[in-house]
Design an enzyme around this catalytic site. Structure first.
Site, PDB file in Angstrom:
ATOM      1  N   LYS A  18      47.614  39.663  51.021  1.00  0.00           N
ATOM      2  CA  LYS A  18      47.610  38.675  52.115  1.00  0.00           C
ATOM      3  C   LYS A  18      48.994  38.016  52.210  1.00  0.00           C
ATOM      4  O   LYS A  18      49.445  37.667  53.292  1.00  0.00           O
ATOM      5  CB  LYS A  18      46.528  37.603  51.901  1.00  0.00           C
ATOM      6  CG  LYS A  18      45.097  38.054  52.063  1.00  0.00           C
ATOM      7  CD  LYS A  18      44.717  38.518  53.454  1.00  0.00           C
ATOM      8  CE  LYS A  18      44.482  37.417  54.451  1.00  0.00           C
ATOM      9  NZ  LYS A  18      44.007  37.970  55.769  1.00  0.00           N
ATOM     10  N   TYR A  25      43.774  41.073  46.608  1.00  0.00           N
ATOM     11  CA  TYR A  25      43.544  40.469  47.930  1.00  0.00           C
ATOM     12  C   TYR A  25      44.674  39.486  48.239  1.00  0.00           C
ATOM     13  O   TYR A  25      45.344  39.580  49.271  1.00  0.00           O
ATOM     14  CB  TYR A  25      42.166  39.770  47.941  1.00  0.00           C
ATOM     15  CG  TYR A  25      41.934  38.880  49.146  1.00  0.00           C
ATOM     16  CD1 TYR A  25      41.605  39.422  50.388  1.00  0.00           C
ATOM     17  CD2 TYR A  25      42.051  37.486  49.046  1.00  0.00           C
ATOM     18  CE1 TYR A  25      41.394  38.595  51.493  1.00  0.00           C
ATOM     19  CE2 TYR A  25      41.840  36.667  50.144  1.00  0.00           C
ATOM     20  CZ  TYR A  25      41.515  37.226  51.364  1.00  0.00           C
ATOM     21  OH  TYR A  25      41.316  36.409  52.457  1.00  0.00           O
TER      22      TYR A  25
HETATM   23  N1  LIG Z   1      35.940  34.232  54.476  1.00  0.00           N
HETATM   24  C1  LIG Z   1      36.824  33.350  54.012  1.00  0.00           C
HETATM   25  O1  LIG Z   1      36.471  32.391  53.308  1.00  0.00           O
HETATM   26  C2  LIG Z   1      38.259  33.498  54.360  1.00  0.00           C
HETATM   27  C3  LIG Z   1      38.718  34.578  55.101  1.00  0.00           C
HETATM   28  N2  LIG Z   1      40.043  34.659  55.423  1.00  0.00           N
HETATM   29  C4  LIG Z   1      40.537  35.763  56.248  1.00  0.00           C
HETATM   30  O2  LIG Z   1      39.813  35.758  57.460  1.00  0.00           O
HETATM   31  C5  LIG Z   1      39.738  37.086  57.998  1.00  0.00           C
HETATM   32  C6  LIG Z   1      38.302  37.373  58.360  1.00  0.00           C
HETATM   33  O3  LIG Z   1      37.499  37.274  57.201  1.00  0.00           O
HETATM   34  P1  LIG Z   1      35.928  37.442  57.262  1.00  0.00           P
HETATM   35  O4  LIG Z   1      35.458  37.287  58.647  1.00  0.00           O
HETATM   36  O5  LIG Z   1      35.382  36.587  56.183  1.00  0.00           O
HETATM   37  O6  LIG Z   1      35.784  38.966  56.795  1.00  0.00           O
HETATM   38  P2  LIG Z   1      34.780  40.119  57.278  1.00  0.00           P
HETATM   39  O7  LIG Z   1      34.783  41.140  56.193  1.00  0.00           O
HETATM   40  O8  LIG Z   1      33.481  39.546  57.693  1.00  0.00           O
HETATM   41  O9  LIG Z   1      35.526  40.695  58.576  1.00  0.00           O
HETATM   42  C7  LIG Z   1      36.582  41.594  58.546  1.00  0.00           C
HETATM   43  C8  LIG Z   1      36.306  42.722  59.516  1.00  0.00           C
HETATM   44  O10 LIG Z   1      37.416  43.640  59.488  1.00  0.00           O
HETATM   45  C9  LIG Z   1      36.880  44.963  59.387  1.00  0.00           C
HETATM   46  N3  LIG Z   1      37.858  45.872  58.807  1.00  0.00           N
HETATM   47  C10 LIG Z   1      38.173  46.036  57.504  1.00  0.00           C
HETATM   48  N4  LIG Z   1      39.066  47.016  57.354  1.00  0.00           N
HETATM   49  C11 LIG Z   1      39.356  47.487  58.595  1.00  0.00           C
HETATM   50  C12 LIG Z   1      40.200  48.517  59.081  1.00  0.00           C
HETATM   51  N5  LIG Z   1      40.925  49.275  58.266  1.00  0.00           N
HETATM   52  N6  LIG Z   1      40.248  48.734  60.407  1.00  0.00           N
HETATM   53  C13 LIG Z   1      39.485  47.988  61.257  1.00  0.00           C
HETATM   54  N7  LIG Z   1      38.662  47.014  60.839  1.00  0.00           N
HETATM   55  C14 LIG Z   1      38.584  46.757  59.529  1.00  0.00           C
HETATM   56  C15 LIG Z   1      35.674  44.776  58.502  1.00  0.00           C
HETATM   57  O11 LIG Z   1      34.827  45.894  58.502  1.00  0.00           O
HETATM   58  P3  LIG Z   1      33.975  46.196  57.146  1.00  0.00           P
HETATM   59  O12 LIG Z   1      33.074  45.015  56.964  1.00  0.00           O
HETATM   60  O13 LIG Z   1      33.281  47.469  57.435  1.00  0.00           O
HETATM   61  O14 LIG Z   1      35.000  46.286  56.040  1.00  0.00           O
HETATM   62  C16 LIG Z   1      35.059  43.540  59.143  1.00  0.00           C
HETATM   63  O15 LIG Z   1      34.299  43.859  60.267  1.00  0.00           O
HETATM   64  C17 LIG Z   1      40.328  38.004  56.912  1.00  0.00           C
HETATM   65  O16 LIG Z   1      41.654  38.308  57.261  1.00  0.00           O
HETATM   66  C18 LIG Z   1      40.323  37.153  55.659  1.00  0.00           C
HETATM   67  O17 LIG Z   1      41.374  37.506  54.796  1.00  0.00           O
HETATM   68  C19 LIG Z   1      40.928  33.688  55.043  1.00  0.00           C
HETATM   69  C20 LIG Z   1      40.526  32.614  54.327  1.00  0.00           C
HETATM   70  C21 LIG Z   1      39.162  32.427  53.905  1.00  0.00           C
HETATM   71  C1  LIG Z   2      30.927  30.395  40.982  1.00  0.00           C
HETATM   72  C2  LIG Z   2      30.191  31.128  42.043  1.00  0.00           C
HETATM   73  C3  LIG Z   2      29.524  32.405  41.685  1.00  0.00           C
HETATM   74  C4  LIG Z   2      30.165  30.614  43.266  1.00  0.00           C
HETATM   75  C5  LIG Z   2      29.605  31.339  44.441  1.00  0.00           C
HETATM   76  C6  LIG Z   2      30.426  31.076  45.684  1.00  0.00           C
HETATM   77  C7  LIG Z   2      31.682  31.952  45.765  1.00  0.00           C
HETATM   78  C8  LIG Z   2      31.240  33.355  46.098  1.00  0.00           C
HETATM   79  C9  LIG Z   2      32.637  31.360  46.824  1.00  0.00           C
HETATM   80  C10 LIG Z   2      33.161  29.981  46.383  1.00  0.00           C
HETATM   81  C11 LIG Z   2      34.560  29.826  46.935  1.00  0.00           C
HETATM   82  C12 LIG Z   2      34.694  30.988  47.885  1.00  0.00           C
HETATM   83  C13 LIG Z   2      36.018  31.412  48.387  1.00  0.00           C
HETATM   84  C14 LIG Z   2      36.230  32.738  48.796  1.00  0.00           C
HETATM   85  C15 LIG Z   2      35.153  33.767  48.644  1.00  0.00           C
HETATM   86  C16 LIG Z   2      33.777  33.209  48.239  1.00  0.00           C
HETATM   87  C17 LIG Z   2      33.909  32.113  47.191  1.00  0.00           C
HETATM   88  C18 LIG Z   2      34.605  32.658  45.947  1.00  0.00           C
HETATM   89  C19 LIG Z   2      37.610  33.232  49.237  1.00  0.00           C
HETATM   90  C20 LIG Z   2      38.203  33.965  48.043  1.00  0.00           C
HETATM   91  C21 LIG Z   2      37.520  34.192  50.430  1.00  0.00           C
HETATM   92  C22 LIG Z   2      38.858  34.693  50.875  1.00  0.00           C
HETATM   93  C23 LIG Z   2      39.953  33.694  50.881  1.00  0.00           C
HETATM   94  O1  LIG Z   2      40.950  33.903  51.529  1.00  0.00           O
HETATM   95  C24 LIG Z   2      39.874  32.498  50.031  1.00  0.00           C
HETATM   96  C25 LIG Z   2      38.469  32.054  49.743  1.00  0.00           C
HETATM   97  C26 LIG Z   2      38.440  30.884  48.765  1.00  0.00           C
HETATM   98  C27 LIG Z   2      37.071  30.358  48.525  1.00  0.00           C
END
Ligand SMILES: NC(=O)C1=CN([C@@H]2O[C@H](COP(=O)(O)OP(=O)(O)OC[C@H]3O[C@@H](n4cnc5c(N)ncnc54)[C@H](OP(=O)(O)O)[C@@H]3O)[C@@H](O)[C@H]2O)C=CC1
Ligand SMILES: CC(C)=CCC[C@@H](C)[C@H]1CC[C@H]2C3=C(CC[C@]12C)[C@@]1(C)CCC(=O)C[C@@H]1CC3
Length: 345
Positions: free
Chosen positions: A148, A144
């Site tokens: 990214k 991932y």
């Molecule tokens: N959540 C977090 O803590 C963090 C997230 N990010 C970034 O933020 C962005 C959004 O994350 P988040 O909202 O959590 O993720 P989600 O998985 O909730 O949202 C991503 C969406 O993109 C869709 N998708 C995946 N692959 C494709 C494709 N090939 N074509 C079209 N659509 C696609 C997914 O569909 P499906 O679910 O079916 O795969 C989903 O609906 C991502 O870029 C992630 O890297 C960055 C930092 C922290």
């Molecule tokens: C130890 C344990 C099982 C904790 C449960 C919570 C975790 C699932 C989250 C704690 C920090 C989170 C995090 C992300 C995903 C969910 C956690 C690991 C990311 C990896 C999501 C995508 C990113 O770009 C960075 C995020 C950092 C923090």
């Protein structure tokens, strides 16, 4: 000479608009009077006036109709970080992002805002108040993160004032909020399986958790400040709650609010990390005959046991960013949105 029709400034597309962050972004854009088209591989909701385009972002022909007449595109689609499918990450985050850029250029889009991640600089070692000039992780902790990094480089390098195509990357960290499919659901699932009794390390490590509405706010500010003469062109911006918190205090607060016990017993970080690495290797070796997914992956253990918080001073200065929801309020609103995850529910 044919004149290029300038798309309306308030017409935009959100790639990944069915996901957790994407849907919050779409809802706010609609509230603010934007006309929004959503592109995603799935449709998870409906909203009056919203157009959905279903397809894979790696397919330019599928993308183009969603970008038609849009002056601004948000790209926040990615495979879930928990997946270990290298081929999928490379195809969607790298190849797919090239396709997104190409499609934007063909459709005459002027601004592209990428959702990157603060994790692009994280190698599993402490980061305290990290700024945007930290180098990209040389040894990314998983596929991932690896993809990214490439994705962010592609988008920032595509910024070209001559071509009237401006780009910027938002780097959020640890997004949480209503409808998040990851953080709270995984935490509660781990607690329900009796595996949330231990604190990894001494429990004092500080981390950023960012309420989803602050992340949305950062994206919209970036889009609205992206102009040919602005300093933000081609740059990444950290967007956080600007309130680093102890990882284990945050987890405990959410768990207790949902009726579960907070973790109490300490385990040495290095021991848990070593075990997680061993389990991950075993799961890889045994994959052809036995499929299992360890809860405590090396990535999760590293995130749970190290400092990783980032400065958002650059966003404050260049975008006028300030979090709009405090951590305390964000936690309250998140917990209230998950009645089905309460103990006994
Ligand atoms: N959540 C977090 O803590 C963090 C997230 N990010 C970034 O933020 C962005 C959004 O994350 P988040 O909202 O959590 O993720 P989600 O998985 O909730 O949202 C991503 C969406 O993109 C869709 N998708 C995946 N692959 C494709 C494709 N090939 N074509 C079209 N659509 C696609 C997914 O569909 P499906 O679910 O079916 O795969 C989903 O609906 C991502 O870029 C992630 O890297 C960055 C930092 C922290
Ligand atoms: C130890 C344990 C099982 C904790 C449960 C919570 C975790 C699932 C989250 C704690 C920090 C989170 C995090 C992300 C995903 C969910 C956690 C690991 C990311 C990896 C999501 C995508 C990113 O770009 C960075 C995020 C950092 C923090």
């Amino acid at each position: 000479m044919a004149t290029r029709v300038r798309p309306s400034n308030k017409r935009c597309a959100v790639i990944g608009g069915s996901g957790f962050l994407g849907r919050h972004l779409v809802e706010t854009l609609v509230d603010r009077g934007y006309s929004v088209s959503v592109f995603d591989i799935r449709q998870s909701y409906e909203l009056p006036g919203l157009t959905f385009h279903l397809g894979d972002l790696c397919d330019e022909q599928a993308l183009l109709p969603a970008l038609k007449n849009a002056s601004l595109v948000f790209h926040c689609a990615s495979p879930a970080p928990a997946s270990d499918d290298r081929e999928l990450f490379e195809r969607v985050n790298i190849q797919g992002t090239r396709t997104v850029i190409q499609a934007c250029l063909e459709a005459g889009v002027q601004k592209l805002v990428l959702t990157s991640s603060a994790s692009v600089v994280f190698e599993g070692k402490d980061i305290k108040n990290g700024q945007e000039d930290l180098p990209y992780a040389r040894k990314p902790i998983d596929y991932y993160t690896e993809t990214k990094i490439e994705q962010e480089k592609l988008v920032l390098q595509a910024c070209d004032r001559e071509k009237d195509f401006l780009t910027v990357a938002i780097r959020p960290h640890g997004i949480f909020g209503p409808r998040d499919p990851q953080l709270v659901p995984i935490l509660v699932d781990t607690a329900r399986r009796g595996k949330m009794k231990f604190i990894i390390g001494d429990g004092t490590n500080l981390v950023d958790f960012t309420f989803v509405e602050n992340v949305v706010h950062g994206h919209i500010l970036a889009a609205e400040n992206l102009r040919p003469n602005s300093p933000i062109c081609g740059k990444p911006y950290h967007i956080t709650n600007d309130e680093p918190v102890r990882f284990w205090d945050f987890m405990s607060e959410v768990l207790v609010a949902l009726g579960y016990a907070a973790p109490r017993f300490h385990l040495p970080y290095i021991l848990v990390y070593g075990l997680a690495l061993l389990l991950w290797l075993l799961s890889m070796i045994l994959r052809p005959v036995l499929s299992f997914k360890p809860t405590f992956t090396p990535m999760r253990v590293a995130l749970a046991g190290t400092h990783h918080y980032y400065s958002c001073d650059r966003a404050k200065q260049d975008l006028g960013y300030k979090p709009v929801v405090s951590l305390k309020e964000g936690i309250q609103r998140t917990v209230q949105s998950y009645p089905h995850l309460r103990k006994g529910a």
